[in-house]
Write a protein that holds these residues in place. Structure first.
Motif, PDB file in Angstrom:
ATOM      1  N   TYR B  89     -24.392  -3.617  31.048  1.00  0.00           N
ATOM      2  CA  TYR B  89     -24.649  -2.807  32.226  1.00  0.00           C
ATOM      3  C   TYR B  89     -24.221  -3.619  33.453  1.00  0.00           C
ATOM      4  O   TYR B  89     -24.723  -4.713  33.684  1.00  0.00           O
ATOM      5  CB  TYR B  89     -26.118  -2.412  32.302  1.00  0.00           C
ATOM      6  N   PHE B  90     -23.276  -3.033  34.194  1.00  0.00           N
ATOM      7  CA  PHE B  90     -22.766  -3.702  35.381  1.00  0.00           C
ATOM      8  C   PHE B  90     -23.258  -3.001  36.637  1.00  0.00           C
ATOM      9  O   PHE B  90     -23.348  -1.769  36.702  1.00  0.00           O
ATOM     10  CB  PHE B  90     -21.233  -3.698  35.401  1.00  0.00           C
ATOM     11  N   CYS B  91     -23.516  -3.806  37.622  1.00  0.00           N
ATOM     12  CA  CYS B  91     -23.800  -3.339  38.955  1.00  0.00           C
ATOM     13  C   CYS B  91     -22.630  -3.767  39.837  1.00  0.00           C
ATOM     14  O   CYS B  91     -22.041  -4.838  39.632  1.00  0.00           O
ATOM     15  CB  CYS B  91     -25.107  -3.973  39.437  1.00  0.00           C
ATOM     16  N   ALA B  92     -22.280  -2.922  40.782  1.00  0.00           N
ATOM     17  CA  ALA B  92     -21.245  -3.267  41.751  1.00  0.00           C
ATOM     18  C   ALA B  92     -21.739  -2.870  43.130  1.00  0.00           C
ATOM     19  O   ALA B  92     -22.626  -2.012  43.260  1.00  0.00           O
ATOM     20  CB  ALA B  92     -19.930  -2.553  41.437  1.00  0.00           C
ATOM     21  N   SER B  93     -21.180  -3.506  44.153  1.00  0.00           N
ATOM     22  CA  SER B  93     -21.521  -3.108  45.518  1.00  0.00           C
ATOM     23  C   SER B  93     -20.259  -3.017  46.358  1.00  0.00           C
ATOM     24  O   SER B  93     -19.218  -3.582  46.000  1.00  0.00           O
ATOM     25  CB  SER B  93     -22.533  -4.081  46.141  1.00  0.00           C
ATOM     26  N   SER B  94     -20.357  -2.294  47.449  1.00  0.00           N
ATOM     27  CA  SER B  94     -19.200  -2.167  48.344  1.00  0.00           C
ATOM     28  C   SER B  94     -19.677  -1.791  49.728  1.00  0.00           C
ATOM     29  O   SER B  94     -20.799  -1.301  49.915  1.00  0.00           O
ATOM     30  CB  SER B  94     -18.208  -1.121  47.817  1.00  0.00           C
ATOM     31  N   ARG B  95     -18.794  -2.034  50.711  1.00  0.00           N
ATOM     32  CA  ARG B  95     -19.069  -1.564  52.067  1.00  0.00           C
ATOM     33  C   ARG B  95     -17.980  -0.622  52.536  1.00  0.00           C
ATOM     34  O   ARG B  95     -18.027  -0.136  53.658  1.00  0.00           O
ATOM     35  CB  ARG B  95     -19.218  -2.744  53.029  1.00  0.00           C
ATOM     36  N   SER B  96     -17.001  -0.382  51.666  1.00  0.00           N
ATOM     37  CA  SER B  96     -15.925   0.554  51.998  1.00  0.00           C
ATOM     38  C   SER B  96     -15.494   1.259  50.728  1.00  0.00           C
ATOM     39  O   SER B  96     -15.967   0.937  49.638  1.00  0.00           O
ATOM     40  CB  SER B  96     -14.735  -0.180  52.610  1.00  0.00           C
ATOM     41  N   PHE B  97     -14.562   2.192  50.877  1.00  0.00           N
ATOM     42  CA  PHE B  97     -14.034   2.887  49.708  1.00  0.00           C
ATOM     43  C   PHE B  97     -13.112   1.990  48.889  1.00  0.00           C
ATOM     44  O   PHE B  97     -12.851   2.245  47.724  1.00  0.00           O
ATOM     45  CB  PHE B  97     -13.210   4.111  50.135  1.00  0.00           C
ATOM     46  N   ASN B  98     -12.581   0.943  49.504  1.00  0.00           N
ATOM     47  CA  ASN B  98     -11.427   0.270  48.926  1.00  0.00           C
ATOM     48  C   ASN B  98     -11.719  -0.650  47.755  1.00  0.00           C
ATOM     49  O   ASN B  98     -10.934  -0.722  46.824  1.00  0.00           O
ATOM     50  CB  ASN B  98     -10.692  -0.530  50.007  1.00  0.00           C
ATOM     51  N   GLU B  99     -12.809  -1.346  47.798  1.00  0.00           N
ATOM     52  CA  GLU B  99     -13.025  -2.418  46.836  1.00  0.00           C
ATOM     53  C   GLU B  99     -14.490  -2.490  46.430  1.00  0.00           C
ATOM     54  O   GLU B  99     -15.364  -2.525  47.294  1.00  0.00           O
ATOM     55  CB  GLU B  99     -12.598  -3.736  47.479  1.00  0.00           C
ATOM     56  N   GLN B 100     -14.731  -2.507  45.130  1.00  0.00           N
ATOM     57  CA  GLN B 100     -16.069  -2.723  44.609  1.00  0.00           C
ATOM     58  C   GLN B 100     -16.154  -4.130  44.039  1.00  0.00           C
ATOM     59  O   GLN B 100     -15.226  -4.589  43.379  1.00  0.00           O
ATOM     60  CB  GLN B 100     -16.402  -1.696  43.527  1.00  0.00           C
TER      61      GLN B 100
END
Lengths: 110, 111
Positions: B89-100
């Protein structure tokens, strides 16, 4: 959701360029093309993305066909550390969601 | 190091049990995503939160739930576990659409 098609695996020699193809014939005008890779036993990492024009960054180049129905990720000089599964993903503009396919397993031979 | 942390790294439990996976996003990232990766498979998107609110839902089972707290960390709750829930199970975060940005994952084994 638009789909992508990639070869299951590819082999390349170390220190040679690698061209990873991706077909996305049903791409819409608002779909971005993203590439991520997943090294063994790690989480995925972003490689590059583009919409219409070719893109370059420190990791790779992305060549997008004029009709946008296919694209190619180019690793200019592969190293053993580039051995990974490479995922080509379409993302609708204005949408954070990434829909992942099976990817291409890249094998680098020393 | 992506800046995203996940705990625990490994979890072994029995069928029918309930577990909680935790994710701390990169500083400043408002979006958190959860993915499931079964053996030798691609990633399946489960759910996305943005600044505490559910933003998008993917192939998340009713036995699974998630939330994002005011400090932006997120938890994924898996209940009535089955053998088939064994996965990364992976979690990812982002502050834009471009890159997780992805965390190292939690490996869940259901026996």
């Amino acid at each position: 959701d638009a789909k992508t098609t990639q070869p299951n695996s590819m082999e390349s020699n170390e220190e040679e360029p690698v061209h990873l193809p991706c077909n996305h014939s049903t791409i819409s005008g608002t779909d971005y093309i993203h590439w991520y890779r997943q090294l063994p036993s790690q989480g995925p990492e972003y490689v590059i993305h583009g919409l219409t024009s070719n893109v370059n960054n420190r990791m790779a180049s992305l060549a997008i066909a004029e009709d946008r129905k296919s694209s190619t990720l180019i690793l200019h000089r592969a190293t053993l550390r580039d051995a990974a599964v490479y995922y080509c993903i379409l993302r609708d503009m204005g949408n954070y969601q990434l829909i992942w396919g099976a990817g291409t397993k890249l094998i680098i031979k020393p | 190091d992506s800046g995203v942390t996940q705990t625990p790294k490994h979890l072994i439990t029995a069928t029918g049990q309930r577990v909680t996976l935790r994710c701390s996003p990169r500083s400043g990232d408002l979006s958190v995503y959860w993915y499931q990766q079964s053996l030798d498979q691609g990633l399946q998107f489960l759910i996305q939160y943005y600044n505490g609110e559910e933003r998008a839902k993917g192939n998340i089972l009713e036995r699974f739930s998630a939330q994002q707290f005011p400090d932006l960390h997120s938890e994924l709750n898996l209940s009535s576990l089955e053998l088939g829930d064994s996965a990364l199970y992976f979690c990812a975060s982002s502050r834009s659409f471009n890159e997780q940005f992805f965390g190292p994952g939690t490996r869940l084994t259901v026996l």
